[in-house]
Motif scaffolding. Structure first.
Motif, PDB file in Angstrom:
ATOM      1  N   LEU A  53      -8.039  -1.937 -23.956  1.00  0.00           N
ATOM      2  CA  LEU A  53      -8.200  -3.040 -24.902  1.00  0.00           C
ATOM      3  C   LEU A  53      -8.424  -2.523 -26.321  1.00  0.00           C
ATOM      4  O   LEU A  53      -7.916  -3.099 -27.287  1.00  0.00           O
ATOM      5  N   ASP A  54      -9.162  -1.432 -26.452  1.00  0.00           N
ATOM      6  CA  ASP A  54      -9.429  -0.886 -27.782  1.00  0.00           C
ATOM      7  C   ASP A  54      -8.170  -0.268 -28.393  1.00  0.00           C
ATOM      8  O   ASP A  54      -7.896  -0.446 -29.581  1.00  0.00           O
ATOM      9  N   ARG A  55      -7.384   0.463 -27.570  1.00  0.00           N
ATOM     10  CA  ARG A  55      -6.248   1.212 -28.107  1.00  0.00           C
ATOM     11  C   ARG A  55      -4.958   0.399 -28.155  1.00  0.00           C
ATOM     12  O   ARG A  55      -4.097   0.632 -29.002  1.00  0.00           O
ATOM     13  N   HIS A  56      -4.785  -0.532 -27.212  1.00  0.00           N
ATOM     14  CA  HIS A  56      -3.495  -1.217 -27.076  1.00  0.00           C
ATOM     15  C   HIS A  56      -3.597  -2.741 -27.135  1.00  0.00           C
ATOM     16  O   HIS A  56      -2.567  -3.410 -27.216  1.00  0.00           O
ATOM     17  N   GLY A  57      -4.806  -3.279 -27.058  1.00  0.00           N
ATOM     18  CA  GLY A  57      -4.960  -4.727 -26.976  1.00  0.00           C
ATOM     19  C   GLY A  57      -5.190  -5.426 -28.286  1.00  0.00           C
ATOM     20  O   GLY A  57      -5.397  -6.648 -28.306  1.00  0.00           O
ATOM     21  N   GLY A  58      -5.174  -4.688 -29.385  1.00  0.00           N
ATOM     22  CA  GLY A  58      -5.328  -5.318 -30.688  1.00  0.00           C
ATOM     23  C   GLY A  58      -6.651  -6.045 -30.865  1.00  0.00           C
ATOM     24  O   GLY A  58      -6.722  -7.026 -31.605  1.00  0.00           O
ATOM     25  N   GLY A  59      -7.684  -5.582 -30.202  1.00  0.00           N
ATOM     26  CA  GLY A  59      -8.993  -6.216 -30.349  1.00  0.00           C
ATOM     27  C   GLY A  59      -9.193  -7.457 -29.509  1.00  0.00           C
ATOM     28  O   GLY A  59     -10.234  -8.111 -29.598  1.00  0.00           O
ATOM     29  N   VAL A  60      -8.189  -7.812 -28.664  1.00  0.00           N
ATOM     30  CA  VAL A  60      -8.301  -9.003 -27.820  1.00  0.00           C
ATOM     31  C   VAL A  60      -9.408  -8.819 -26.787  1.00  0.00           C
ATOM     32  O   VAL A  60      -9.569  -7.727 -26.224  1.00  0.00           O
ATOM     33  N   ARG A  61     -10.152  -9.863 -26.542  1.00  0.00           N
ATOM     34  CA  ARG A  61     -11.139  -9.867 -25.463  1.00  0.00           C
ATOM     35  C   ARG A  61     -10.760 -10.987 -24.494  1.00  0.00           C
ATOM     36  O   ARG A  61     -11.083 -12.152 -24.720  1.00  0.00           O
ATOM     37  N   PRO A  62     -10.044 -10.658 -23.432  1.00  0.00           N
ATOM     38  CA  PRO A  62      -9.503 -11.697 -22.537  1.00  0.00           C
ATOM     39  C   PRO A  62     -10.605 -12.445 -21.803  1.00  0.00           C
ATOM     40  O   PRO A  62     -11.654 -11.890 -21.466  1.00  0.00           O
ATOM     41  N   GLU A  63     -10.319 -13.712 -21.526  1.00  0.00           N
ATOM     42  CA  GLU A  63     -11.243 -14.552 -20.763  1.00  0.00           C
ATOM     43  C   GLU A  63     -10.995 -14.441 -19.265  1.00  0.00           C
ATOM     44  O   GLU A  63     -11.856 -14.816 -18.469  1.00  0.00           O
ATOM     45  N   ALA A  64      -9.827 -13.949 -18.882  1.00  0.00           N
ATOM     46  CA  ALA A  64      -9.482 -13.854 -17.459  1.00  0.00           C
ATOM     47  C   ALA A  64      -8.624 -12.617 -17.238  1.00  0.00           C
ATOM     48  O   ALA A  64      -7.953 -12.134 -18.155  1.00  0.00           O
ATOM     49  N   ALA A  65      -8.671 -12.110 -15.997  1.00  0.00           N
ATOM     50  CA  ALA A  65      -7.883 -10.929 -15.645  1.00  0.00           C
ATOM     51  C   ALA A  65      -7.509 -10.984 -14.180  1.00  0.00           C
ATOM     52  O   ALA A  65      -8.205 -11.607 -13.366  1.00  0.00           O
ATOM     53  N   CYS A  66      -6.403 -10.331 -13.847  1.00  0.00           N
ATOM     54  CA  CYS A  66      -6.020 -10.103 -12.457  1.00  0.00           C
ATOM     55  C   CYS A  66      -5.669  -8.626 -12.354  1.00  0.00           C
ATOM     56  O   CYS A  66      -4.766  -8.153 -13.036  1.00  0.00           O
ATOM     57  N   LEU A  67      -6.411  -7.924 -11.493  1.00  0.00           N
ATOM     58  CA  LEU A  67      -6.249  -6.484 -11.363  1.00  0.00           C
ATOM     59  C   LEU A  67      -5.830  -6.139  -9.943  1.00  0.00           C
ATOM     60  O   LEU A  67      -6.508  -6.508  -8.973  1.00  0.00           O
ATOM     61  N   ALA A  68      -4.720  -5.447  -9.816  1.00  0.00           N
ATOM     62  CA  ALA A  68      -4.227  -4.983  -8.523  1.00  0.00           C
ATOM     63  C   ALA A  68      -4.656  -3.535  -8.351  1.00  0.00           C
ATOM     64  O   ALA A  68      -4.378  -2.696  -9.215  1.00  0.00           O
ATOM     65  N   VAL A  69      -5.348  -3.225  -7.259  1.00  0.00           N
ATOM     66  CA  VAL A  69      -5.872  -1.880  -7.059  1.00  0.00           C
ATOM     67  C   VAL A  69      -5.342  -1.296  -5.757  1.00  0.00           C
ATOM     68  O   VAL A  69      -5.128  -2.007  -4.777  1.00  0.00           O
ATOM     69  N   ALA A  70      -5.137   0.025  -5.765  1.00  0.00           N
ATOM     70  CA  ALA A  70      -4.574   0.719  -4.614  1.00  0.00           C
ATOM     71  C   ALA A  70      -5.683   1.057  -3.619  1.00  0.00           C
ATOM     72  O   ALA A  70      -6.173   2.183  -3.563  1.00  0.00           O
ATOM     73  N   GLY A  71      -6.063   0.063  -2.863  1.00  0.00           N
ATOM     74  CA  GLY A  71      -7.120   0.235  -1.875  1.00  0.00           C
ATOM     75  C   GLY A  71      -7.639  -1.118  -1.437  1.00  0.00           C
ATOM     76  O   GLY A  71      -7.260  -2.155  -1.976  1.00  0.00           O
ATOM     77  N   PRO A  72      -8.508  -1.129  -0.444  1.00  0.00           N
ATOM     78  CA  PRO A  72      -9.046  -2.402   0.043  1.00  0.00           C
ATOM     79  C   PRO A  72      -9.955  -3.067  -0.983  1.00  0.00           C
ATOM     80  O   PRO A  72     -10.677  -2.392  -1.725  1.00  0.00           O
ATOM     81  N   VAL A  73      -9.901  -4.384  -1.033  1.00  0.00           N
ATOM     82  CA  VAL A  73     -10.787  -5.155  -1.903  1.00  0.00           C
ATOM     83  C   VAL A  73     -11.526  -6.176  -1.046  1.00  0.00           C
ATOM     84  O   VAL A  73     -11.003  -6.660  -0.041  1.00  0.00           O
ATOM     85  N   GLN A  74     -12.743  -6.481  -1.446  1.00  0.00           N
ATOM     86  CA  GLN A  74     -13.534  -7.496  -0.763  1.00  0.00           C
ATOM     87  C   GLN A  74     -14.379  -8.215  -1.791  1.00  0.00           C
ATOM     88  O   GLN A  74     -15.238  -7.609  -2.439  1.00  0.00           O
ATOM     89  N   ASP A  75     -14.101  -9.512  -1.927  1.00  0.00           N
ATOM     90  CA  ASP A  75     -14.780 -10.325  -2.929  1.00  0.00           C
ATOM     91  C   ASP A  75     -14.595  -9.679  -4.303  1.00  0.00           C
ATOM     92  O   ASP A  75     -13.472  -9.521  -4.741  1.00  0.00           O
ATOM     93  N   ASP A  76     -15.693  -9.260  -4.948  1.00  0.00           N
ATOM     94  CA  ASP A  76     -15.575  -8.692  -6.293  1.00  0.00           C
ATOM     95  C   ASP A  76     -15.592  -7.170  -6.294  1.00  0.00           C
ATOM     96  O   ASP A  76     -15.656  -6.556  -7.353  1.00  0.00           O
ATOM     97  N   ARG A  77     -15.490  -6.561  -5.108  1.00  0.00           N
ATOM     98  CA  ARG A  77     -15.637  -5.115  -5.015  1.00  0.00           C
ATOM     99  C   ARG A  77     -14.307  -4.441  -4.652  1.00  0.00           C
ATOM    100  O   ARG A  77     -13.485  -5.009  -3.934  1.00  0.00           O
ATOM    101  N   TYR A  78     -14.140  -3.223  -5.155  1.00  0.00           N
ATOM    102  CA  TYR A  78     -12.922  -2.457  -4.932  1.00  0.00           C
ATOM    103  C   TYR A  78     -13.288  -1.006  -4.622  1.00  0.00           C
ATOM    104  O   TYR A  78     -14.368  -0.514  -4.979  1.00  0.00           O
ATOM    105  N   GLN A  79     -12.373  -0.322  -3.945  1.00  0.00           N
ATOM    106  CA  GLN A  79     -12.522   1.102  -3.644  1.00  0.00           C
ATOM    107  C   GLN A  79     -11.126   1.697  -3.603  1.00  0.00           C
ATOM    108  O   GLN A  79     -10.342   1.378  -2.708  1.00  0.00           O
ATOM    109  N   LEU A  80     -10.782   2.527  -4.572  1.00  0.00           N
ATOM    110  CA  LEU A  80      -9.481   3.176  -4.552  1.00  0.00           C
ATOM    111  C   LEU A  80      -9.413   4.140  -3.375  1.00  0.00           C
ATOM    112  O   LEU A  80     -10.357   4.902  -3.128  1.00  0.00           O
ATOM    113  N   THR A  81      -8.305   4.108  -2.664  1.00  0.00           N
ATOM    114  CA  THR A  81      -8.149   4.966  -1.497  1.00  0.00           C
ATOM    115  C   THR A  81      -7.951   6.423  -1.886  1.00  0.00           C
ATOM    116  O   THR A  81      -8.464   7.333  -1.219  1.00  0.00           O
ATOM    117  N   ASN A  82      -7.229   6.664  -2.973  1.00  0.00           N
ATOM    118  CA  ASN A  82      -6.880   8.040  -3.334  1.00  0.00           C
ATOM    119  C   ASN A  82      -7.449   8.470  -4.684  1.00  0.00           C
ATOM    120  O   ASN A  82      -6.884   9.322  -5.374  1.00  0.00           O
TER     121      ASN A  82
END
Length: 326
Positions: A53-82
Motif C-alpha cells: 500500500l505504501d509503495r504501490h497503492g498511492g496512499g489508499v487505505r482500503p475498507e475491504a480486502a479479499c486475500l487468497a493464501v496458499a494454505g488452509p484457512v479457518q475463519d480469520d486465520r491463515y497458515q501458509l503451507t510452504n
C-alpha cells in the motif's frame, strides 16, 4: 458482513514464494496497480500488505480486502503451507477482510476466463463461462493446489481442499520404482505434492536419478525445466504424465464435466511440452470403464495474468451485490 463494501478494495494472492497484490477501484473492475512482492523479504502478511500500500497503492487505505493464501484457512486465520507466515487478518489495518485458499480464488475466477486466457491441453474446447457444470482447478506452484467450483442457484460455490496431499498416482513401472527409491531414501510416504510441485520437481529429479543409478548435480525446478540434460528432460516427461493421472483422478472425484483447469507457476513455463506430453493420454487412462465420460472433459491451462486476483475481485463483487440486495 459490513453494511457496505466501500471500494477501492485490496486483493491478494499470497503463495509460498511470491505475494501479489492489486486494487479494485469499482465492483466488477479488474485489479489495477498489481505488484509482486517476495515472501522471503517480508516478516509476515501485515508487513507485506503495508509495504504494497505504501509503495504501490498511492496512499489508499482500503475498507475491504479479499486475500487468497496458499494454505488452509479457518475463519480469520491463515497458515501458509510452504512459508512461515501465519496469523489472523485482524492484524491488518483493514476493516473487512475475506480469506480464501488460493485455489478457491482460482476456482471463483473460472467463469470469468475465456479465449486467450486459456490454452487447451487436450479434449473438447473449454465450455463457455455461463455453462453451469462442475469444474475443477488444480496446479503445481510452490505446492500443489486443488479446488472445485459447483453451480448453486444463479451463482457458484467454490469448494477448497487439500487434494495435493493425496497419494501420488504412480502407475507405470518407472513411476513405481521412483516412489520406492524415494521411500528407501528416507521419504516414508510420497504424496502428490512431493513430486508435482515446484518443490517436488527436484525431488522427482533425484528419485529418477536413483532409479537410473546416476549422480547428477542438484537442480532447482527452474533449472530442471530449462535444461536439455537427458535426466532433466525425462524428469519433466514423468512429471507431466503423473500430473495427467492426478488431474484425471480429480475430475472423476468431483464429476468435473465443466472442465479441468490447470494453474500454478510451473506449467506456463513448459506449456508447449505439456501439450506434446503424455498428460492428456494419462488423463483419459484414469477411467478405462468410463472412457467416453472422461474423454468429454476439457483440460485447459490458465495463461491469464494474475487469475487468483481476478477471483478475489469477483468474490468481493459478489459479496457487494449480496449486501446491496439486503
Amino acid at each position: 458482513m459490513p453494511a457496505s463494501l466501500t471500494s477501492p478494495w485490496l486483493v491478494g494472492d499470497v503463495g509460498g514464494t511470491n505475494a501479489r497484490f492489486g486494487l479494485v477501484t469499482r465492483p466488477g473492475d479488474s485489479p489495477e496497480s498489481v505488484a509482486v512482492l517476495q515472501v522471503s523479504q517480508h516478516q509476515g502478511l501485515p508487513d507485506a500488505v503495508a509495504a504494497y500500500l505504501d509503495r504501490h497503492g498511492g496512499g489508499v487505505r482500503p475498507e475491504a480486502a479479499c486475500l487468497a493464501v496458499a494454505g488452509p484457512v479457518q475463519d480469520d486465520r491463515y497458515q501458509l503451507t510452504n512459508a512461515d507466515w501465519s496469523g489472523s487478518v485482524s492484524e491488518l489495518d483493514i476493516p473487512y477482510v475475506e480469506l480464501l485458499n488460493d485455489f478457491e480464488a482460482l476456482a471463483v475466477s473460472l467463469p470469468h476466463l475465456a479465449g486467450d486466457d486459456l490454452l487447451s491441453l487436450g479434449g473438447p474446447d473449454p465450455l463457455d463461462g455461463r455453462v453451469r457444470k462442475v469444474r475443477a482447478v488444480l496446479g503445481p506452484g510452490t505446492g500443489l493446489g486443488v479446488a472445485g467450483l459447483v453451480p448453486a442457484g444463479s451463482g457458484w460455490i467454490a469448494v477448497p481442499g487439500e487434494g495435493g496431499h493425496v497419494a501420488v498416482p504412480a502407475v507405470s513401472d518407472l513411476e513405481i520404482e521412483i516412489v520406492r527409491a524415494l521411500r528407501a531414501d528416507g521419504l516414508p510416504y510420497v504424496d502428490a505434492e512431493h513430486l508435482l510441485s515446484g518443490t517436488g520437481l527436484p525431488r522427482l529429479h533425484r528419485g529418477l536419478a536413483l532409479v537410473r543409478d546416476a549422480a547428477p548435480e542438484p537442480m532447482t525446478a527452474s533449472e530442471i525445466v530449462a535444461s536439455d540434460d537427458p535426466l532433466a528432460v525425462e524428469t519433466v516427461e514423468v512429471f507431466l504424465a503423473l500430473l495427467g493421472g492426478f488431474a484425471g483422478n480429480v475430475a472423476l472425484t468431483l464429476g468435473a464435466r465443466g472442465g479441468v483447469y490447470l494453474g500454478g507457476g510451473v506449467l506456463p513455463r513448459i506449456s508447449g511440452r505439456a501439450r506434446e506430453s503424455a498428460f492428456r493420454a494419462r488423463f483419459e487412462m484414469t477411467a478405462p470403464a468410463l472412457s467416453g465420460y472422461i474423454a468429454g472433459i476439457a483440460t485447459s491451462l490458465i495463461v491469464a495474468e494474475q487469475p487468483a486476483l481476478t477471483g478475489a475481485a469477483a468474490w468481493l463483487t459478489q459479496r457487494a451485490s449480496n449486501v446491496d440486495q439486503v
